[in-house]
Design a protein around this motif. Structure first.
Motif, PDB file in Angstrom:
ATOM      1  N   ASP A  90      -8.564   1.554   4.946  1.00  0.00           N
ATOM      2  CA  ASP A  90      -8.182   0.192   5.307  1.00  0.00           C
ATOM      3  C   ASP A  90      -9.133  -0.290   6.399  1.00  0.00           C
ATOM      4  O   ASP A  90      -9.149   0.250   7.504  1.00  0.00           O
ATOM      5  CB  ASP A  90      -6.734   0.190   5.807  1.00  0.00           C
ATOM      6  CG  ASP A  90      -6.238  -1.202   6.163  1.00  0.00           C
ATOM      7  OD1 ASP A  90      -6.996  -2.169   6.002  1.00  0.00           O
ATOM      8  OD2 ASP A  90      -5.079  -1.317   6.602  1.00  0.00           O
ATOM      9  N   THR A  96      -6.278  -3.969  -1.652  1.00  0.00           N
ATOM     10  CA  THR A  96      -6.135  -3.701  -3.087  1.00  0.00           C
ATOM     11  C   THR A  96      -5.669  -2.282  -3.398  1.00  0.00           C
ATOM     12  O   THR A  96      -5.122  -2.030  -4.464  1.00  0.00           O
ATOM     13  CB  THR A  96      -7.472  -3.944  -3.803  1.00  0.00           C
ATOM     14  OG1 THR A  96      -8.480  -3.092  -3.225  1.00  0.00           O
ATOM     15  CG2 THR A  96      -7.903  -5.394  -3.663  1.00  0.00           C
ATOM     16  N   GLU A  97      -5.865  -1.332  -2.488  1.00  0.00           N
ATOM     17  CA  GLU A  97      -5.526   0.061  -2.771  1.00  0.00           C
ATOM     18  C   GLU A  97      -4.061   0.354  -2.455  1.00  0.00           C
ATOM     19  O   GLU A  97      -3.485  -0.219  -1.531  1.00  0.00           O
ATOM     20  CB  GLU A  97      -6.402   1.014  -1.951  1.00  0.00           C
ATOM     21  CG  GLU A  97      -7.865   1.044  -2.334  1.00  0.00           C
ATOM     22  CD  GLU A  97      -8.611   2.131  -1.579  1.00  0.00           C
ATOM     23  OE1 GLU A  97      -8.897   3.174  -2.194  1.00  0.00           O
ATOM     24  OE2 GLU A  97      -8.890   1.936  -0.387  1.00  0.00           O
ATOM     25  N   THR A  98      -3.477   1.266  -3.222  1.00  0.00           N
ATOM     26  CA  THR A  98      -2.129   1.760  -2.942  1.00  0.00           C
ATOM     27  C   THR A  98      -2.189   3.277  -2.818  1.00  0.00           C
ATOM     28  O   THR A  98      -2.933   3.946  -3.546  1.00  0.00           O
ATOM     29  CB  THR A  98      -1.136   1.377  -4.044  1.00  0.00           C
ATOM     30  OG1 THR A  98      -1.603   1.879  -5.305  1.00  0.00           O
ATOM     31  CG2 THR A  98      -0.982  -0.131  -4.136  1.00  0.00           C
ATOM     32  N   THR A 157      -3.462  12.874  -0.669  1.00  0.00           N
ATOM     33  CA  THR A 157      -4.144  11.708  -1.212  1.00  0.00           C
ATOM     34  C   THR A 157      -4.315  10.704  -0.077  1.00  0.00           C
ATOM     35  O   THR A 157      -3.555  10.715   0.892  1.00  0.00           O
ATOM     36  CB  THR A 157      -3.342  11.067  -2.355  1.00  0.00           C
ATOM     37  OG1 THR A 157      -2.031  10.722  -1.876  1.00  0.00           O
ATOM     38  CG2 THR A 157      -3.198  12.041  -3.518  1.00  0.00           C
ATOM     39  N   LYS A 181       0.822  -1.212   0.000  1.00  0.00           N
ATOM     40  CA  LYS A 181       0.000   0.000   0.000  1.00  0.00           C
ATOM     41  C   LYS A 181       0.856   1.262   0.000  1.00  0.00           C
ATOM     42  O   LYS A 181       0.471   2.297  -0.552  1.00  0.00           O
ATOM     43  CB  LYS A 181      -0.923   0.002   1.219  1.00  0.00           C
ATOM     44  CG  LYS A 181      -2.020  -1.050   1.169  1.00  0.00           C
ATOM     45  CD  LYS A 181      -2.804  -1.112   2.477  1.00  0.00           C
ATOM     46  CE  LYS A 181      -3.839  -2.219   2.435  1.00  0.00           C
ATOM     47  NZ  LYS A 181      -4.590  -2.352   3.696  1.00  0.00           N
ATOM     48  N   ASP A 213      -8.684  -6.759   2.620  1.00  0.00           N
ATOM     49  CA  ASP A 213      -8.888  -5.381   2.140  1.00  0.00           C
ATOM     50  C   ASP A 213      -7.530  -4.760   1.791  1.00  0.00           C
ATOM     51  O   ASP A 213      -7.074  -3.831   2.445  1.00  0.00           O
ATOM     52  CB  ASP A 213      -9.599  -4.575   3.243  1.00  0.00           C
ATOM     53  CG  ASP A 213      -9.844  -3.130   2.843  1.00  0.00           C
ATOM     54  OD1 ASP A 213     -10.045  -2.874   1.644  1.00  0.00           O
ATOM     55  OD2 ASP A 213      -9.817  -2.265   3.745  1.00  0.00           O
ATOM     56  N   ILE A 231      -6.086   6.581   1.238  1.00  0.00           N
ATOM     57  CA  ILE A 231      -6.786   5.329   0.999  1.00  0.00           C
ATOM     58  C   ILE A 231      -7.366   4.856   2.327  1.00  0.00           C
ATOM     59  O   ILE A 231      -6.948   5.312   3.399  1.00  0.00           O
ATOM     60  CB  ILE A 231      -5.868   4.236   0.413  1.00  0.00           C
ATOM     61  CG1 ILE A 231      -4.683   3.971   1.357  1.00  0.00           C
ATOM     62  CG2 ILE A 231      -5.400   4.619  -0.973  1.00  0.00           C
ATOM     63  CD1 ILE A 231      -3.792   2.829   0.903  1.00  0.00           C
ATOM     64  N   GLU A 235      -1.491   6.929  -3.416  1.00  0.00           N
ATOM     65  CA  GLU A 235      -1.038   7.599  -4.627  1.00  0.00           C
ATOM     66  C   GLU A 235       0.054   8.628  -4.341  1.00  0.00           C
ATOM     67  O   GLU A 235      -0.005   9.373  -3.363  1.00  0.00           O
ATOM     68  CB  GLU A 235      -2.225   8.293  -5.306  1.00  0.00           C
ATOM     69  CG  GLU A 235      -1.875   8.972  -6.628  1.00  0.00           C
ATOM     70  CD  GLU A 235      -3.081   9.644  -7.262  1.00  0.00           C
ATOM     71  OE1 GLU A 235      -2.925  10.193  -8.364  1.00  0.00           O
ATOM     72  OE2 GLU A 235      -4.166   9.620  -6.647  1.00  0.00           O
TER      73      GLU A 235
END
Length: 258
Positions: free
Chosen positions: A219, A228-230, A215, A160, A226, A217, A232
């Motif tokens: 969790d 999948t997001e990184t 930015t 992430k 859960d 995300i 940015e």
């Protein structure tokens, strides 16, 4: 404007640390070198972008605890003789006047080695335990974490944050829980400066934010899949510039202190 606010925040943090270090206390090891460890101790670095001014408490599986003060450079060393593994760790204190209560985790194999306590390890523990890390530490039951879950969550968080790590030149092989680092605003510590983690205790949702570019995300601590997001990073130069500014400020106040 965001960079200016970050520089001002850094000034406040660093100035607070200088005042604290001028206030006395015992001798400490050189920056980035954890205190000598033995097979009855747990040692490492407790930091949130800067060393935590406070103490580390280690809690054994049967609920007994041992505590020790954190050195001025963020290093800690706790003798856990008499405690039963696994161990739950808590670093409690302040950074720049802000209160932190962060957590980590250790097994018998970690005795004599390095175990970090940072916002990153706190989130790893929370995800592996599927609950707020503070609640996991406070639990009166003999609580242990699955080694598989712990490794999975370490890898997931590193993924992430990989964009931030790449921009700062942090090795992709780093172990966020065990790799030794210096609380000197470089490398992993620079990432701790630039990444903010806030957990909503009502929803069990952690927000991971890139402070420079704003930015973020989400969790979900209750969902171990859960991942999948990184986070940015659109302009890595902004991150490295902020790091350089923070290091310059730190060096300036260090020269004043000298």
């Amino acid at each position: 404007m965001k960079n200016s606010l970050f520089i001002i925040k850094s000034l406040v943090i660093v100035f607070s640390l200088v005042l604290a270090s001028c206030g006395g206390g015992g001798d400490s090891d050189s920056a980035g070198t954890p205190p000598p460890a033995s097979k009855t101790t747990i040692s490492g670095t407790a930091a949130a972008g800067a060393p935590i001014i406070g103490q580390v408490t280690v809690k054994g599986a049967l609920g007994n605890t041992r505590s020790a003060l954190i050195e001025a450079n963020g290093n800690y060393n706790v003798d856990v003789s008499g405690l039963t593994a696994p161990y739950r760790l808590r670093a409690e204190g302040t950074v720049g006047g802000r209160l932190y209560r962060l957590h980590s985790y250790a097994e018998t194999a970690d005795l004599g080695g390095n175990v970090n306590i940072t916002p990153f390890t706190d989130l790893i523990v929370a995800n592996a335990a599927q609950q707020i890390a503070e609640n996991f530490f406070d639990s009166s039951s003999s609580t242990s974490l699955s080694p598989t879950a712990l490794e999975t969550q370490k890898t997931a968080l590193k993924t992430k944050l990989q964009n931030v790590f790449s921009a700062l030149g942090v090795s992709s092989s780093i172990d966020l829980l065990r790799t030794t680092f210096s609380a000197d605003h470089s490398g992993l510590d620079a990432a701790l400066d630039l990444v903010q983690i806030e957990v909503d205790t009502g929803t069990n949702i952690a927000t991971i934010r890139n402070l420079i570019e704003n930015t973020s995300i989400s969790d979900n601590l209750l969902d171990q899949e859960d991942n999948t997001e990184t986070l940015e990073v659109t302009d890595g130069t902004k991150l490295t510039t902020s790091v350089s500014n923070t290091q310059a400020i730190t060096n300036l106040f260090s020269s004043f202190a000298s």
